[in-house]
Design an enzyme around this catalytic site. Structure first.
Site, mmCIF file in Angstrom:
data_model
loop_
_atom_site.group_PDB
_atom_site.id
_atom_site.type_symbol
_atom_site.label_atom_id
_atom_site.label_comp_id
_atom_site.label_asym_id
_atom_site.label_seq_id
_atom_site.Cartn_x
_atom_site.Cartn_y
_atom_site.Cartn_z
ATOM 1 N N PHE A 87 0.835 -1.201 0.000
ATOM 2 C CA PHE A 87 0.000 0.000 0.000
ATOM 3 C C PHE A 87 0.867 1.246 0.000
ATOM 4 O O PHE A 87 2.013 1.222 0.444
ATOM 5 C CB PHE A 87 -0.937 -0.009 1.220
ATOM 6 C CG PHE A 87 -1.907 -1.155 1.171
ATOM 7 C CD1 PHE A 87 -3.058 -1.067 0.407
ATOM 8 C CD2 PHE A 87 -1.639 -2.326 1.855
ATOM 9 C CE1 PHE A 87 -3.943 -2.134 0.333
ATOM 10 C CE2 PHE A 87 -2.520 -3.404 1.787
ATOM 11 C CZ PHE A 87 -3.670 -3.309 1.027
ATOM 12 N N CYS A 88 0.281 2.347 -0.493
ATOM 13 C CA CYS A 88 0.941 3.638 -0.584
ATOM 14 C C CYS A 88 1.649 3.953 0.738
ATOM 15 O O CYS A 88 1.045 3.768 1.789
ATOM 16 C CB CYS A 88 -0.105 4.702 -0.896
ATOM 17 S SG CYS A 88 0.574 6.342 -1.135
ATOM 18 N N PRO A 89 2.901 4.358 0.694
ATOM 19 C CA PRO A 89 3.702 4.747 -0.474
ATOM 20 C C PRO A 89 4.634 3.648 -0.988
ATOM 21 O O PRO A 89 5.478 3.912 -1.838
ATOM 22 C CB PRO A 89 4.514 5.920 0.066
ATOM 23 C CG PRO A 89 4.814 5.507 1.472
ATOM 24 C CD PRO A 89 3.556 4.773 1.939
#
Length: 79
Positions: A16-18
């Site tokens: 998941f981001c980042p």
């Protein structure tokens, strides 16, 4: 039309981001300018983050799609 040819691959599924963009940043410098990197991710934010990454760092987003693998991007490394 099928997916483009590629020289290297980055599997960022499940991250998941980042993290996907951080991994992309590290991986793209390992390939030669002009080479194509295939990135596969499952985080929907990559559909926003990866095109911006390419724009800001002068890489070419050759192809992007969503398929059974997740979100797929083909990025030609800039000079």
């Amino acid at each position: 039309m099928g997916q483009p040819d590629f020289d290297a691959e980055l599997d960022a599924r499940g991250l998941f981001c980042p993290e996907p963009v951080m991994m992309l940043h590290n991986r793209i410098v390992e390939i030669s300018p002009g080479a194509v990197l295939k990135v596969v991710a499952t985080d929907p934010s990559t559909t926003r983050d990866i095109p911006r990454f390419c724009q800001f760092l002068d890489h070419e987003l050759v192809y992007s799609a969503e398929d059974e693998e997740g979100f797929v991007f083909f990025i030609r490394r800039g000079g």
